[in-house]
Design a protein around this motif. Structure first.
Motif, mmCIF file in Angstrom:
data_model
loop_
_atom_site.group_PDB
_atom_site.id
_atom_site.type_symbol
_atom_site.label_atom_id
_atom_site.label_comp_id
_atom_site.label_asym_id
_atom_site.label_seq_id
_atom_site.Cartn_x
_atom_site.Cartn_y
_atom_site.Cartn_z
ATOM 1 N N UNK A 107 0.854 -1.197 0.000
ATOM 2 C CA UNK A 107 0.000 0.000 0.000
ATOM 3 C C UNK A 107 0.885 1.240 0.000
ATOM 4 N N UNK A 108 0.746 2.099 -1.020
ATOM 5 C CA UNK A 108 -0.105 1.921 -2.193
ATOM 6 C C UNK A 108 0.382 0.777 -3.074
ATOM 7 N N UNK A 109 -0.481 0.323 -3.947
ATOM 8 C CA UNK A 109 -0.211 -0.899 -4.707
ATOM 9 C C UNK A 109 0.996 -0.775 -5.618
ATOM 10 N N UNK A 110 1.349 0.423 -6.016
ATOM 11 C CA UNK A 110 2.489 0.604 -6.919
ATOM 12 C C UNK A 110 3.817 0.796 -6.189
ATOM 13 N N UNK A 111 3.841 0.574 -4.872
ATOM 14 C CA UNK A 111 5.104 0.643 -4.130
ATOM 15 C C UNK A 111 6.046 -0.471 -4.594
ATOM 16 N N UNK A 122 1.673 -9.951 -5.711
ATOM 17 C CA UNK A 122 3.014 -9.376 -5.783
ATOM 18 C C UNK A 122 3.995 -10.198 -4.947
ATOM 19 N N UNK A 123 5.270 -9.958 -5.154
ATOM 20 C CA UNK A 123 6.392 -10.640 -4.507
ATOM 21 C C UNK A 123 6.454 -12.105 -4.895
ATOM 22 N N UNK A 124 5.445 -12.897 -4.555
ATOM 23 C CA UNK A 124 5.516 -14.325 -4.858
ATOM 24 C C UNK A 124 4.125 -14.917 -4.987
ATOM 25 N N UNK A 125 4.052 -15.979 -5.764
ATOM 26 C CA UNK A 125 2.800 -16.719 -5.877
ATOM 27 C C UNK A 125 2.694 -17.771 -4.796
ATOM 28 N N UNK A 126 3.503 -18.846 -4.923
ATOM 29 C CA UNK A 126 3.527 -19.927 -3.943
ATOM 30 C C UNK A 126 4.977 -20.249 -3.613
ATOM 31 N N UNK A 136 -1.608 -0.164 -14.935
ATOM 32 C CA UNK A 136 -0.338 0.237 -14.329
ATOM 33 C C UNK A 136 0.462 -0.991 -13.878
ATOM 34 N N UNK A 137 1.787 -0.877 -14.006
ATOM 35 C CA UNK A 137 2.673 -1.993 -13.679
ATOM 36 C C UNK A 137 2.880 -2.098 -12.169
ATOM 37 N N UNK A 138 2.978 -3.339 -11.685
ATOM 38 C CA UNK A 138 3.235 -3.617 -10.269
ATOM 39 C C UNK A 138 4.721 -3.922 -10.095
ATOM 40 N N UNK A 139 5.513 -2.973 -9.602
ATOM 41 C CA UNK A 139 6.966 -3.175 -9.544
ATOM 42 C C UNK A 139 7.435 -4.106 -8.438
#
Length: 399
Positions: free
Chosen positions: A224-228, A263-267, A292-295
């Motif tokens: 949060x925010x999602x684009x962080x 984000x970060x990881x799936x499983x 928008x891209x999720x960095x």
């Protein structure tokens, strides 16, 4: 609960406080249960320190057909609880108290039996189960099925956050027959703040009856925010810093789950032994609905010994035969713009089916359609039928 390059914070122990009456706060106020039976009604608490329903008995309790709304925990069970929660709707309210998040839908410490089915939870910090006091009989197990959750939210009113998961098992060890299945969890960007949607921390099934984590739909895990750029959450994480093989996360079979846009990881598997992920679907376009891209995306699948445990505590893992398509513009695994498997942390990953490029928002929408078709095919309905307070003004209790 682990950013693939970060450290971890363990959940704190909870305390159970006694209360003075069967009912407190007047009609539709909080409920304190001191004897077994069936309970239904509307239970509302405006005090963040007072749960909507508190169970203070070891006798079997069935809480059903109830509407719960509160700024603290919605349901809190004392040690030794034998509790079924069925067809209940729970909504969390953000308390206007600094450094205080919304409460859990359910908190249970040292339960003997816990079953949560056909419930709906919105804007809570999820389900937290700490330790276990059952004796290993087939009835004394944990079952969480057919529930619907929207927006696990660990944000504080004044900024900052707590670590919140849809489901967190903490030191729930050697419990045979646990099942977490057919649950739908959706977190919306900038309206939620979840860590790992599912986190097993020093928790285990048994070799004969492992934890079955299957047929769940998990969508959304964002900072949060999602684009962080910084984020340590995920879809599903096996976690924990056990002191021996007996106290480590173990004996988990996770299959037929769908993990979308996390984000970060799936499983990931970061700790423990005898854990297998197979026949799951992990899909991430790395985009918000507006494009928008999720960095903060990293990798779809990973197995990594985060705590540098010796081989007696970290072994016999497998991630195999999953369908994966995880966008990350900084990698080319297996094709440019993808990071389906972390090559430095996936030694036991094999036989994945890699979706063809491009992985887009439409690809994610197709996962949602697949989930809805699966529910229809298996005749499964998720969530509660109740969405507003029942007609009766006072709760019903039956021995």
């Amino acid at each position: 609960m682990i950013r693939l390059l970060a450290t971890i914070l363990m959940g704190a122990c909870l305390t159970i406080q006694s209360s003075q009456a069967f009912l407190s706060g007047g009609p539709n106020g909080p409920l304190v249960i001191r004897q077994g039976g069936t309970y239904s009604g509307t239970f509302i608490s405006t005090d963040a320190s007072q749960p909507c329903v508190r169970i203070l008995t070891r006798e079997p309790v069935l809480l059903r057909d109830s509407y719960l709304k509160g700024s603290g925990h919605l349901i809190e069970a004392a040690p030794g609880a034998w509790l079924t929660v069925e067809n209940c709707y729970g909504r969390g309210v953000l308390p206007q108290i600094p450094e205080t998040a919304r409460g859990r839908f359910l908190v249970a410490e040292g339960a003997r039996m816990l079953r949560v089915e056909h419930c709906t939870m919105e804007q809570t910090t999820g389900i937290y189960v700490l330790r276990w006091s059952g004796e290993g009989t087939p009835e004394e197990t944990l079952t969480i099925r057919y529930n619907r959750s929207r927006n696990i939210d660990g944000r504080y009113w004044n900024g900052g956050r707590t670590r919140a998961s849809w489901l967190s098992l903490d030191k729930v060890l050697h419990v045979p027959g646990m099942e977490i299945a057919w649950n739908q969890v959706i977190n919306e960007p900038d309206s939620s703040l979840v860590e790992d949607n599912i986190n097993f921390f020093n928790s285990s099934g048994t070799p004969e009856k492992p934890i079955r984590l299957h047929n769940n739909y998990i969508q959304g895990a964002y900072p949060y925010p999602a684009t962080s750029r910084e984020y340590s959450g995920s879809g599903i994480m096996m976690d924990g810093q056990g002191t021996s093989a007996e106290t480590s996360t173990a004996y988990v079979q996770a299959y037929a789950n769908q993990v979308v846009n996390t984000c970060n990881a799936g499983m990931s598997i970061a700790a423990g032994h005898d854990i297998r992920y197979f026949q799951n679907r992990v899909v991430n376009s790395a985009q918000l609905p507006d494009g928008r891209y999720l960095p903060s995306t990293f990798a779809g699948l990973a197995v990594f010994n985060h705590y540098n445990s010796d081989s007696s505590m970290f072994n016999r893992h497998s991630i195999d035969h999953n369908v994966v398509g995880y966008n990350n513009q900084n990698y080319s695994i297996p094709v440019p713009g993808r990071h389906d498997e972390n090559p430095h942390a996936c030694a036991t990953c094999s036989a994945q089916q890699h979706l063809p490029n491009p992985i887009t928002l439409r690809t994610e929408q197709l996962e949602w359609r697949l989930w809805k078709r699966k529910l229809r095919r298996h005749r499964v309905k998720v969530g509660a039928t109740i969405t507003k307070p029942p007609i009766q003004a006072n709760p019903l209790a039956q021995r």
